[in-house]
Design a protein around this motif. Sequence first.
Motif, PDB file in Angstrom:
ATOM      1  N   LYS A 125       0.784  -1.193   0.072  1.00  0.00           N
ATOM      2  CA  LYS A 125      -0.075   0.038   0.054  1.00  0.00           C
ATOM      3  C   LYS A 125       1.076   1.260  -0.271  1.00  0.00           C
ATOM      4  CE  LYS A 125      -3.793  -2.092   2.538  1.00  0.00           C
ATOM      5  NZ  LYS A 125      -4.750  -2.461   3.472  1.00  0.00           N
ATOM      6  N   TRP A 127       1.209   5.570   0.741  1.00  0.00           N
ATOM      7  CA  TRP A 127       1.051   6.807   1.549  1.00  0.00           C
ATOM      8  C   TRP A 127       0.336   7.980   0.421  1.00  0.00           C
ATOM      9  CZ3 TRP A 127       0.060   6.294   6.333  1.00  0.00           C
ATOM     10  CH2 TRP A 127       1.187   5.611   7.307  1.00  0.00           C
ATOM     11  N   SER A 131      -4.481   8.116   3.308  1.00  0.00           N
ATOM     12  CA  SER A 131      -3.777   7.215   4.138  1.00  0.00           C
ATOM     13  C   SER A 131      -3.240   8.289   5.042  1.00  0.00           C
ATOM     14  CB  SER A 131      -3.175   6.228   3.593  1.00  0.00           C
ATOM     15  OG  SER A 131      -1.918   6.674   2.704  1.00  0.00           O
ATOM     16  N   TRP A 135      -3.709   8.426   9.005  1.00  0.00           N
ATOM     17  CA  TRP A 135      -2.492   8.333   9.925  1.00  0.00           C
ATOM     18  C   TRP A 135      -2.353   9.419  10.952  1.00  0.00           C
ATOM     19  CZ3 TRP A 135       0.408   4.533  11.808  1.00  0.00           C
ATOM     20  CH2 TRP A 135       1.784   5.041  12.417  1.00  0.00           C
ATOM     21  N   TYR A 142      -5.760   4.371  13.168  1.00  0.00           N
ATOM     22  CA  TYR A 142      -5.415   3.911  11.452  1.00  0.00           C
ATOM     23  C   TYR A 142      -4.653   2.672  11.675  1.00  0.00           C
ATOM     24  CZ  TYR A 142      -3.794   4.263   6.773  1.00  0.00           C
ATOM     25  OH  TYR A 142      -3.547   3.856   5.796  1.00  0.00           O
TER      26      TYR A 142
END
Length: 201
Positions: A125, A127, A131, A135, A142
């Motif tokens: 995955k 960033w 996301s 986070w 998260y």
Amino acid sequence: MDSFELNKIFGGVLAGMVAVLGVAIVSDEMFARHLPEKPGYEVAGGEEAAEAGPAVEAEKPAAFFLASADAAKGEAVFKKCAACHNAAAGGANGTGPNLHGVVGGPIGAKAGFNYSAALGGMKGKVWDFDSLWGWLKSPKAYAAGNKMSFAGISKPEDRAAVIAWLNSQSASPLPLPVVPVEETAPAAASAEADVAAAPAA
């Protein structure tokens, strides 16, 4: 004092205690307390309000705040992260990983950093803006079980500013979102209405 006298005294005391006990039992029966099934005070409409929950305005999505994010402000907000992270190109990992190029980069894959299983399990995955938004709002929510002790950035404007600044700390920054269409539509409609209402010159 002979035993007969002692027996009389003892008998009198015992009779008095039996009488007090009898009065207590009778009064408990006469004035019995009836406790409610659910302790507390009843407030009219309380259950409906509790079921509905407090009226909390939903937070707008990351794109809304990123469209007007101030990267210079983000650099200032990032100072609270600098005890554990740096974002310099080629910078060393600290308590947390180096964050240069983190926006758009893979999650849990910075070379030389020992990630917790919570983030290591997210390999594959990236960033992206959403996301990072989740986070930075609450690392624990998260990715439960991660090692980061930071509570998160509660103000969405500050969160967006940090993401914008981190994005600028990359060899290939991603384009920031523009204001979502639903946010611009009312303003555009209002401007068109004003033009239509204006008298012809």
